[in-house]
Scaffold this active site. Structure first.
Site, PDB file in Angstrom:
ATOM      1  CG  PHE A  57     -26.202  27.678 -27.938  1.00  0.00           C
ATOM      2  CD1 PHE A  57     -26.011  28.041 -29.259  1.00  0.00           C
ATOM      3  CD2 PHE A  57     -25.512  26.576 -27.455  1.00  0.00           C
ATOM      4  CE1 PHE A  57     -25.156  27.332 -30.092  1.00  0.00           C
ATOM      5  CE2 PHE A  57     -24.644  25.856 -28.282  1.00  0.00           C
ATOM      6  CZ  PHE A  57     -24.471  26.240 -29.606  1.00  0.00           C
ATOM      7  NE  ARG A  85     -12.607  26.334 -37.334  1.00  0.00           N
ATOM      8  CZ  ARG A  85     -13.813  26.682 -36.870  1.00  0.00           C
ATOM      9  NH1 ARG A  85     -14.605  27.463 -37.571  1.00  0.00           N
ATOM     10  NH2 ARG A  85     -14.223  26.215 -35.705  1.00  0.00           N
ATOM     11  CB  THR A  91     -16.724  28.833 -29.478  1.00  0.00           C
ATOM     12  OG1 THR A  91     -16.691  28.161 -30.737  1.00  0.00           O
ATOM     13  CG2 THR A  91     -18.127  29.363 -29.228  1.00  0.00           C
ATOM     14  NE  ARG A 102     -14.960  33.616 -32.349  1.00  0.00           N
ATOM     15  CZ  ARG A 102     -15.362  32.454 -32.850  1.00  0.00           C
ATOM     16  NH1 ARG A 102     -14.692  31.338 -32.576  1.00  0.00           N
ATOM     17  NH2 ARG A 102     -16.419  32.404 -33.644  1.00  0.00           N
ATOM     18  CG  ASN A 112     -18.178  33.978 -30.986  1.00  0.00           C
ATOM     19  OD1 ASN A 112     -18.870  34.499 -31.864  1.00  0.00           O
ATOM     20  ND2 ASN A 112     -18.118  32.674 -30.830  1.00  0.00           N
ATOM     21  CG  HIS A 115     -19.292  31.954 -39.349  1.00  0.00           C
ATOM     22  ND1 HIS A 115     -19.660  30.739 -38.800  1.00  0.00           N
ATOM     23  CD2 HIS A 115     -18.989  31.693 -40.657  1.00  0.00           C
ATOM     24  CE1 HIS A 115     -19.599  29.801 -39.734  1.00  0.00           C
ATOM     25  NE2 HIS A 115     -19.195  30.350 -40.875  1.00  0.00           N
TER      26      HIS A 115
HETATM   27  P1  CMP Z   1     -19.458  29.958 -33.711  1.00  0.00           P
HETATM   28  O1  CMP Z   1     -18.567  28.958 -33.050  1.00  0.00           O
HETATM   29  O2  CMP Z   1     -18.955  30.812 -34.801  1.00  0.00           O
HETATM   30  O3  CMP Z   1     -20.779  29.210 -34.233  1.00  0.00           O
HETATM   31  C1  CMP Z   1     -21.823  28.842 -33.357  1.00  0.00           C
HETATM   32  C2  CMP Z   1     -22.172  30.041 -32.539  1.00  0.00           C
HETATM   33  O4  CMP Z   1     -23.144  29.810 -31.532  1.00  0.00           O
HETATM   34  C3  CMP Z   1     -20.931  30.465 -31.727  1.00  0.00           C
HETATM   35  O5  CMP Z   1     -19.966  30.971 -32.580  1.00  0.00           O
HETATM   36  C4  CMP Z   1     -21.546  31.429 -30.755  1.00  0.00           C
HETATM   37  O6  CMP Z   1     -21.850  32.699 -31.310  1.00  0.00           O
HETATM   38  C5  CMP Z   1     -22.839  30.671 -30.449  1.00  0.00           C
HETATM   39  N1  CMP Z   1     -22.647  29.791 -29.271  1.00  0.00           N
HETATM   40  C6  CMP Z   1     -21.913  28.687 -29.170  1.00  0.00           C
HETATM   41  N2  CMP Z   1     -21.994  28.127 -27.952  1.00  0.00           N
HETATM   42  C7  CMP Z   1     -22.831  28.925 -27.252  1.00  0.00           C
HETATM   43  C8  CMP Z   1     -23.341  28.881 -25.937  1.00  0.00           C
HETATM   44  N3  CMP Z   1     -23.013  27.904 -25.105  1.00  0.00           N
HETATM   45  N4  CMP Z   1     -24.163  29.862 -25.565  1.00  0.00           N
HETATM   46  C9  CMP Z   1     -24.503  30.841 -26.427  1.00  0.00           C
HETATM   47  N5  CMP Z   1     -24.055  30.925 -27.702  1.00  0.00           N
HETATM   48  C10 CMP Z   1     -23.230  29.991 -28.112  1.00  0.00           C
END
Ligand code: CMP
Length: 154
Positions: A57, A85, A91, A102, A112, A115
């Site tokens: 991704f 957090r 996520t 979220r 989402n 960050h």
């Molecule tokens: P966050 O966990 O803040 O940091 C990594 C980001 O990658 C996450 O938020 C999402 O915005 C994106 N992300 C994580 N997993 C996926 C996934 N499986 N598909 C698409 N985007 C993702």
């Protein structure tokens, strides 16, 4: 005290949730130390998401994070990284607990909204990537006596 870097991601800005997100952290008793809008560059995103660079991704994540500006903030408090957090939620937003940012406002694992720094050490790295020291303010929050016991403040 600890500081955490928050980004309201492009979907959060588009959906008009900047004020809602600030409101939640303000009401919690956290102190806003820095705030600005910016467009994220390839160089910043490559550093920021270095741990995701081999994931499928990653290219989509990068182009999404560059699609519109983000709002970057630095919030401070005792154990602020963990506290924030919890307030943000997991996520995959559609499975995030109700009451989290979220959980209350998003459905996607990419879109989402926000960050939040994963650890205090990562927060320091992210702070250096986004903020110039003169953009960070250590103003005295007048209501701390009603937010923490004296011995809790460290
Ligand atoms: P966050 O966990 O803040 O940091 C990594 C980001 O990658 C996450 O938020 C999402 O915005 C994106 N992300 C994580 N997993 C996926 C996934 N499986 N598909 C698409 N985007 C993702």
């Amino acid at each position: 005290m600890e500081r955490s870097v928050i980004l309201v991601k492009p979907d959060g800005v588009q959906r008009g949730l900047v004020g809602e997100i600030i409101h939640r952290f303000e009401r919690k008793g956290l102190r806003l130390a820095a705030l600005k809008m910016l467009s994220l560059s390839d160089a910043i995103l490559d550093e920021w998401y270095a741990h995701h660079k081999d994931k499928a991704f990653f290219p989509k994540l990068k182009s999404y994070m560059k699609s519109y500006p983000v709002v970057a903030m630095l919030w401070e408090g005792v154990e602020a990284v963990t506290t924030i957090r919890k307030m943000v939620g997991i996520t995959k937003a559609r499975e995030a607990d109700a009451g989290t940012i979220r959980g209350d406002f998003a459905m996607s694992q990419q879109y989402n909204l926000i960050h939040a720094s994963e650890t205090a050490e990562i927060a320091r790295k992210e702070e250096a990537l986004i903020f110039d020291p003169k953009e960070v303010f250590s103003w005295e929050k007048a209501d701390y006596d009603y937010i923490y016991l004296e011995e809790e403040r460290k």
